[in-house]
Design a protein around this motif. Structure first.
Motif, PDB file in Angstrom:
ATOM      1  N   LEU A  90      59.400  79.127 -94.373  1.00  0.00           N
ATOM      2  CA  LEU A  90      58.725  77.972 -93.756  1.00  0.00           C
ATOM      3  C   LEU A  90      57.312  78.327 -93.314  1.00  0.00           C
ATOM      4  O   LEU A  90      56.384  77.513 -93.433  1.00  0.00           O
ATOM      5  N   GLN A  91      57.128  79.547 -92.809  1.00  0.00           N
ATOM      6  CA  GLN A  91      55.786  79.993 -92.402  1.00  0.00           C
ATOM      7  C   GLN A  91      54.834  80.027 -93.597  1.00  0.00           C
ATOM      8  O   GLN A  91      53.660  79.643 -93.488  1.00  0.00           O
ATOM      9  N   LYS A  92      55.362  80.489 -94.721  1.00  0.00           N
ATOM     10  CA  LYS A  92      54.543  80.578 -95.937  1.00  0.00           C
ATOM     11  C   LYS A  92      54.168  79.194 -96.442  1.00  0.00           C
ATOM     12  O   LYS A  92      53.043  78.971 -96.894  1.00  0.00           O
ATOM     13  N   LYS A  93      55.112  78.257 -96.343  1.00  0.00           N
ATOM     14  CA  LYS A  93      54.865  76.899 -96.842  1.00  0.00           C
ATOM     15  C   LYS A  93      54.005  76.093 -95.879  1.00  0.00           C
ATOM     16  O   LYS A  93      53.151  75.299 -96.298  1.00  0.00           O
ATOM     17  N   GLU A 104      60.073  79.853 -84.691  1.00  0.00           N
ATOM     18  CA  GLU A 104      59.788  81.279 -84.489  1.00  0.00           C
ATOM     19  C   GLU A 104      60.150  81.702 -83.063  1.00  0.00           C
ATOM     20  O   GLU A 104      60.741  82.770 -82.844  1.00  0.00           O
ATOM     21  N   ALA A 105      59.777  80.870 -82.096  1.00  0.00           N
ATOM     22  CA  ALA A 105      60.092  81.178 -80.693  1.00  0.00           C
ATOM     23  C   ALA A 105      61.603  81.198 -80.469  1.00  0.00           C
ATOM     24  O   ALA A 105      62.129  82.044 -79.731  1.00  0.00           O
ATOM     25  N   LEU A 106      62.298  80.285 -81.132  1.00  0.00           N
ATOM     26  CA  LEU A 106      63.758  80.235 -81.025  1.00  0.00           C
ATOM     27  C   LEU A 106      64.384  81.502 -81.601  1.00  0.00           C
ATOM     28  O   LEU A 106      65.369  82.029 -81.058  1.00  0.00           O
ATOM     29  N   LEU A 107      63.790  82.004 -82.669  1.00  0.00           N
ATOM     30  CA  LEU A 107      64.276  83.249 -83.266  1.00  0.00           C
ATOM     31  C   LEU A 107      64.060  84.427 -82.317  1.00  0.00           C
ATOM     32  O   LEU A 107      64.918  85.314 -82.199  1.00  0.00           O
ATOM     33  N   LEU A 108      62.935  84.423 -81.621  1.00  0.00           N
ATOM     34  CA  LEU A 108      62.680  85.473 -80.623  1.00  0.00           C
ATOM     35  C   LEU A 108      63.732  85.429 -79.514  1.00  0.00           C
ATOM     36  O   LEU A 108      64.204  86.466 -79.045  1.00  0.00           O
ATOM     37  N   GLU A 109      64.106  84.221 -79.115  1.00  0.00           N
ATOM     38  CA  GLU A 109      65.180  84.067 -78.121  1.00  0.00           C
ATOM     39  C   GLU A 109      66.476  84.667 -78.628  1.00  0.00           C
ATOM     40  O   GLU A 109      67.182  85.382 -77.910  1.00  0.00           O
ATOM     41  N   SER A 110      66.799  84.361 -79.894  1.00  0.00           N
ATOM     42  CA  SER A 110      68.049  84.842 -80.487  1.00  0.00           C
ATOM     43  C   SER A 110      68.103  86.356 -80.517  1.00  0.00           C
ATOM     44  O   SER A 110      69.163  86.964 -80.414  1.00  0.00           O
TER      45      SER A 110
END
Length: 303
Positions: A90-93, A104-110
């Motif tokens: 998604l970042q690339k697109k 991305e922030a949610l992934l950092l939380e995870s």
């Protein structure tokens, strides 16, 4: 709220997909549209589509929606490698996208990187101070870190912007209760009752708080809200019926020596009898093995 028809349709489609009958994309779309969280199934069937070049290319623009859906499901299931791959795609697109930034922030939380996640959310809020989801994520981080006071502060700031958010008022009330700040919790339930007066849960919770605070006036008020709960539920709320019994006993004890013409105080024995009879009837029908226990407990209340 999901209707029974929708839930039945979803369950049938899930069985079909699990048994290899096809319809995985339709199932994923239905889960997304109904806003239901079935993370393990979404991860399994979504990944199977994303890992198949033919199926993935057939989705067209919906490929990116599926990447987002699978990323969230993967975080729920702690499959962080899968989530990372979806987020990278998604970042690339969509470079610089705020929506992808939230992911991305949610992934950092995870990953448990709370400080980095908080910084990411703060940065996103600078660009869009009215993003409700990000405000709520910051509250969630504070709770996860065991900082209820910070969560309360953040929720109060959030409610200054979004005063009609019932879920936020309820969450704030529960946070206050966790810190034994009963008067503040009572205020939250008052706001909820004002905005949604026909929801019995709010009347019941408010009555519980008033009873906990104590004092004759508060307990008399608590009894009124337990009665309102009974009225709104058609007499089917056992907790409220027991609340009436407890209030009647407390009022009788606390109002000794008061003016006997005080209707609020003298109504206690009558209400207690009606509520106790209703509780015993409920137990007789649904839990007969505990009837003797509840009858003994009700008789022990002093009126």
């Amino acid at each position: 709220m999901v209707t029974k028809t929708e839930e039945t349709q979803l369950n049938q489609l899930e069985i079909q997909v699990d048994n290899g009958g096809g319809g995985a994309w339709e199932y994923l779309c239905l889960v997304r549209n109904l806003k239901i969280r079935r993370s393990e199934k979404v991860l399994k069937h979504g990944s199977s589509i994303l890992n198949d070049p033919k199926k993935r290319s057939a989705l067209g623009p919906d490929e990116w929606t599926l990447n987002e859906q699978v990323a969230i499901a993967a975080m729920d299931c702690q499959c962080l490698d899968v989530a990372q791959n979806c987020v990278k795609a998604l970042q690339k697109k969509f470079p610089g996208s705020k929506r992808v930034g939230s992911l991305e922030a949610l992934l950092l939380e995870s990953k448990g990187l709370w400080g980095e996640a908080e910084e990411a959310y703060s940065s996103l809020l600078e660009d869009n101070p009215l993003d409700q989801a990000i405000h709520k994520r910051r509250v969630a981080i504070s709770k996860a870190l065991g900082k209820p006071s910070v969560a309360i502060e953040l929720l109060n700031k959030y409610l200054e912007l979004f005063m009609a958010d019932h879920d936020a008022w309820r969450e704030l009330a529960e946070l206050y209760l966790s810190l034994q700040m009963y008067k503040q919790a009572a205020f939250c339930y008052e706001e909820l009752i004002l905005s949604q007066p026909t929801v019995p849960l709010y009347h019941l919770a408010y009555a519980d708080v008033l009873y906990t605070i104590g004092g004759v006036e508060n307990i008399i008020s608590a009894r009124k809200y337990y009665a309102a709960t009974i009225d709104l539920t058609g007499g089917k709320n056992t907790r409220a019926l027991l609340g009436i019994c407890l209030c009647a006993s407390a009022i009788a004890q606390l109002s000794k020596g008061r003016n006997k013409e005080d209707k609020d105080a003298t109504a206690a024995p009558e209400l207690h009898s009606l509520a106790a009879a209703a509780v015993e009837k409920e137990y007789k029908q649904k839990a007969p093995d505990k009837l003797q226990l509840i009858s003994s407990a009700l008789r022990s209340l002093k009126i």
